[in-house]
Design a protein around this motif. Structure first.
Motif, mmCIF file in Angstrom:
data_model
loop_
_atom_site.group_PDB
_atom_site.id
_atom_site.type_symbol
_atom_site.label_atom_id
_atom_site.label_comp_id
_atom_site.label_asym_id
_atom_site.label_seq_id
_atom_site.Cartn_x
_atom_site.Cartn_y
_atom_site.Cartn_z
ATOM 1 N N GLU A 277 29.849 -3.549 63.712
ATOM 2 C CA GLU A 277 30.644 -2.038 63.495
ATOM 3 C C GLU A 277 31.624 -2.138 62.332
ATOM 4 O O GLU A 277 31.879 -1.042 61.953
ATOM 5 N N ASN A 278 31.969 -3.176 61.985
ATOM 6 C CA ASN A 278 33.193 -3.313 61.132
ATOM 7 C C ASN A 278 32.773 -2.303 59.773
ATOM 8 O O ASN A 278 33.667 -1.667 59.123
ATOM 9 N N PRO A 279 31.518 -2.766 59.303
ATOM 10 C CA PRO A 279 31.166 -1.722 58.106
ATOM 11 C C PRO A 279 31.318 -0.306 58.146
ATOM 12 O O PRO A 279 31.657 0.284 57.260
ATOM 13 N N ASN A 280 31.001 0.052 59.200
ATOM 14 C CA ASN A 280 31.074 1.831 59.612
ATOM 15 C C ASN A 280 32.649 2.150 59.603
ATOM 16 O O ASN A 280 32.944 3.027 58.913
ATOM 17 N N ILE A 281 33.474 1.061 60.076
ATOM 18 C CA ILE A 281 35.014 1.515 60.302
ATOM 19 C C ILE A 281 35.639 1.489 58.807
ATOM 20 O O ILE A 281 36.416 2.251 58.712
ATOM 21 N N VAL A 282 34.998 0.530 58.078
ATOM 22 C CA VAL A 282 35.516 0.162 56.823
ATOM 23 C C VAL A 282 35.186 1.685 56.038
ATOM 24 O O VAL A 282 35.959 2.339 55.256
ATOM 25 N N ASN A 283 34.190 2.214 56.092
ATOM 26 C CA ASN A 283 33.726 3.325 55.569
ATOM 27 C C ASN A 283 34.335 4.373 55.802
ATOM 28 O O ASN A 283 34.899 5.358 55.041
ATOM 29 N N VAL A 284 34.637 4.628 56.878
ATOM 30 C CA VAL A 284 35.493 5.772 57.794
ATOM 31 C C VAL A 284 37.031 5.837 57.009
ATOM 32 O O VAL A 284 37.498 6.841 56.593
ATOM 33 N N TYR A 285 37.470 4.451 56.965
ATOM 34 C CA TYR A 285 38.758 4.196 56.719
ATOM 35 C C TYR A 285 39.002 4.723 54.945
ATOM 36 O O TYR A 285 39.977 5.421 54.715
ATOM 37 N N ASN A 286 38.104 4.303 54.354
ATOM 38 C CA ASN A 286 38.177 4.331 52.933
ATOM 39 C C ASN A 286 37.914 5.715 52.807
ATOM 40 O O ASN A 286 38.450 6.252 51.499
ATOM 41 N N LYS A 287 37.310 6.663 53.426
ATOM 42 C CA LYS A 287 37.167 8.070 53.296
ATOM 43 C C LYS A 287 38.292 8.923 53.451
ATOM 44 O O LYS A 287 38.423 9.849 53.037
ATOM 45 N N TYR A 288 38.963 8.408 54.572
ATOM 46 C CA TYR A 288 40.129 9.171 55.069
ATOM 47 C C TYR A 288 41.349 8.828 55.171
ATOM 48 O O TYR A 288 42.182 9.169 55.716
ATOM 49 N N ASP A 290 43.571 8.487 52.629
ATOM 50 C CA ASP A 290 44.144 9.299 51.904
ATOM 51 C C ASP A 290 44.740 10.596 52.447
ATOM 52 O O ASP A 290 45.482 11.250 52.005
ATOM 53 N N LYS A 291 43.815 11.121 53.704
ATOM 54 C CA LYS A 291 44.015 12.169 54.255
ATOM 55 C C LYS A 291 44.866 11.869 55.753
ATOM 56 O O LYS A 291 45.183 12.845 56.299
ATOM 57 N N GLY A 292 45.260 10.738 55.706
ATOM 58 C CA GLY A 292 46.203 10.666 56.813
ATOM 59 C C GLY A 292 45.648 9.429 58.143
ATOM 60 O O GLY A 292 46.213 9.435 59.109
ATOM 61 N N LEU A 293 44.499 9.036 57.658
ATOM 62 C CA LEU A 293 44.107 7.876 58.865
ATOM 63 C C LEU A 293 44.730 6.561 58.650
ATOM 64 O O LEU A 293 44.645 5.930 57.466
ATOM 65 N N ASN A 294 45.254 6.110 60.010
ATOM 66 C CA ASN A 294 45.535 4.546 59.732
ATOM 67 C C ASN A 294 44.910 3.811 60.728
ATOM 68 O O ASN A 294 44.360 4.356 61.967
ATOM 69 N N ILE A 295 44.802 2.597 60.842
ATOM 70 C CA ILE A 295 44.176 1.591 61.686
ATOM 71 C C ILE A 295 44.988 0.515 62.062
ATOM 72 O O ILE A 295 45.543 -0.089 61.116
ATOM 73 N N VAL A 296 45.046 0.125 63.381
ATOM 74 C CA VAL A 296 45.616 -1.143 63.805
ATOM 75 C C VAL A 296 44.527 -1.833 64.264
ATOM 76 O O VAL A 296 43.968 -1.644 65.366
ATOM 77 N N GLY A 297 44.450 -2.945 63.834
ATOM 78 C CA GLY A 297 43.276 -4.000 64.367
ATOM 79 C C GLY A 297 43.944 -4.951 65.221
ATOM 80 O O GLY A 297 44.911 -5.684 65.021
ATOM 81 N N VAL A 298 43.727 -5.032 66.442
ATOM 82 C CA VAL A 298 44.311 -6.076 67.545
ATOM 83 C C VAL A 298 42.936 -6.875 67.779
ATOM 84 O O VAL A 298 41.922 -6.906 68.610
ATOM 85 N N SER A 299 43.223 -8.189 67.171
ATOM 86 C CA SER A 299 42.358 -9.197 67.264
ATOM 87 C C SER A 299 42.493 -10.094 68.695
ATOM 88 O O SER A 299 43.571 -10.273 69.008
ATOM 89 N N LEU A 300 41.338 -10.242 69.187
ATOM 90 C CA LEU A 300 41.296 -11.216 70.289
ATOM 91 C C LEU A 300 40.876 -12.524 70.079
ATOM 92 O O LEU A 300 40.346 -13.241 70.901
ATOM 93 N N ASP A 301 41.070 -13.123 68.934
ATOM 94 C CA ASP A 301 40.742 -14.384 68.417
ATOM 95 C C ASP A 301 41.673 -15.484 69.085
ATOM 96 O O ASP A 301 42.866 -15.175 69.586
ATOM 97 N N ALA A 302 41.286 -16.790 69.047
ATOM 98 C CA ALA A 302 42.299 -18.020 69.334
ATOM 99 C C ALA A 302 42.700 -18.771 68.226
ATOM 100 O O ALA A 302 43.643 -19.370 68.245
#
Length: 371
Positions: A277-288, A290-302
């Protein structure tokens, strides 16, 4: 005087013999050759869902016993040294009987106390679904090997019907047995796997007796419901903070004040669906962005190195936090996240407006909010 003492002793002995025994007495018999002195382990799960040992026993002439006190009924498991599988049993005060074959622990007969009778009834009713599921899997393997697309499609439809029947069976059992521990265990699973909506889970939970609400799964359900309600659509997203890849600390409120839309994305480097799914989120982020979209990734890695490597490989150029504790991450627990990918979309006021959007649905909602 001697007669008086003797009479008093007899009276005390009589009273002692008639005092109702408290605690549990679990007596089990094994059919099939099992060597004497073979060890038996009584285990349950802790707060981290890890198996912990409660007691041990040894088999003598095909039988063994456990005794103790269990004020609140709880699911336990019996493991036999050298044998595959285990015997689930609900430990509660009373006389519990267990009978099983050494080569088929999963078909053990457990009874003697109310909660184990409920459990036995549920297992008996669900066995037909288990058998149908096995038959379905066999047919699907054969169809896949033969590349029979028509049969595969037909089997998929049958699978959906079977899942719906299982769901209805589980719901009916819960409704009919609000005083059964197994009902709480079933409902906990239905909520964890998102088969039921929060409102449906809450309605079934409220019908439980006080005794079942006080059990371990009952308390877990109550806590999960509270957390889920706090992250329902229309609620203000709970604030949180966490370590970033560079070692600083980032809070959600630092991000939401800088944009019009914020996506909280729960993911992990080891999560294949997340990486897809990450490529889709990257695409949405790059597109928006500058219009006010922020993302906070919360990783459940160890592992920190895997987390950082995945961020770089997938080009995730937004905010990231992680406590590197997998599903014990405090942010995941705060948002009641027990499966990933999971996502929460917030408006400019930090109010949750959508959950778990992926693909075109995510972009459509982001565009709607920003326009």
């Amino acid at each position: 005087m001697k007669k008086t003492v003797f009479a008093l002793s007899i009276t005390l002995l009589f009273i002692a013999c008639n005092i109702e025994k408290t605690g549990y007495a679990l007596k089990a018999t094994v059919d099939g050759e099992v060597e004497d002195s073979t060890k038996v382990y009584l285990r349950t799960t802790d707060s981290l869902n890890q198996l912990v040992e409660i007691d041990t026993a040894q088999i003598t002439e095909g039988s063994f016993e456990f005794e103790g006190n269990q004020e609140i009924p709880q699911l336990h498991y019996i493991f036999i040294e050298g044998l595959m599988g285990n015997v689930p049993v609900i430990l509660e005060n009373g006389s519990i009987s267990v009978k099983f074959q050494r080569d088929s622990l999963s078909f053990a007969k457990v009874g003697g106390t109310p909660q184990n009778e409920f459990f036995a009834d549920f297992m008996e009713g669900s066995r037909s679904f288990i058998e149908m599921g096995r038959s379905f899997n066999d047919d699907m393997r054969k169809a896949a090997a033969a590349r029979d697309t028509a049969m595969i499609e037909s089997l998929r439809e049958e699978s959906l019907e079977l899942q719906e029947k299982m769901k209805n069976f589980n719901i009916d059992f819960i409704k009919e047995n609000p005083n059964a521990l197994v009902s709480a265990l079933i409902l906990e699973n239905l909520m964890r796997t998102r088969i039921l909506q929060t409102k449906e889970v809450d309605s079934l939970f409220q019908n439980f007796t006080p005794e079942i609400k006080a059990t371990k799964p009952g308390k877990n359900l109550e806590k999960q419901l509270e957390r889920t309600k706090a992250t329902d659509i229309g609620e203000v997203a709970p604030d949180f903070s966490g370590p970033t890849p560079d070692g600083t600390v980032l809070a959600l409120n630092e991000v939401t004040v800088k944009g019009k839309v914020t996506l909280i994305d729960f993911w992990a480097a080891w999560c294949r669906p997340c990486r897809v799914e990450n490529p889709n989120i990257v695409n949405v982020y790059n597109k928006y962005k500058d219009k006010g979209l922020n993302i906070v990734g919360v990783s459940l890695d160890a592992r920190e190195e895997q987390w950082k490597q995945a961020i770089a490989q997938d080009g995730l150029e937004w905010h990231h936090v992680s406590h590197l504790k997998r599903f014990q991450d405090p942010v995941a627990q705060l948002y009641n996240v027990n499966a990933i990918p999971a996502a929460f979309l917030l408006d400019e006021n930090g109010v949750i407006v959508a959950k778990n959007l992926r693909g075109p649905a995510l972009e459509k909602k982001v565009a709607e909010l920003l326009n």
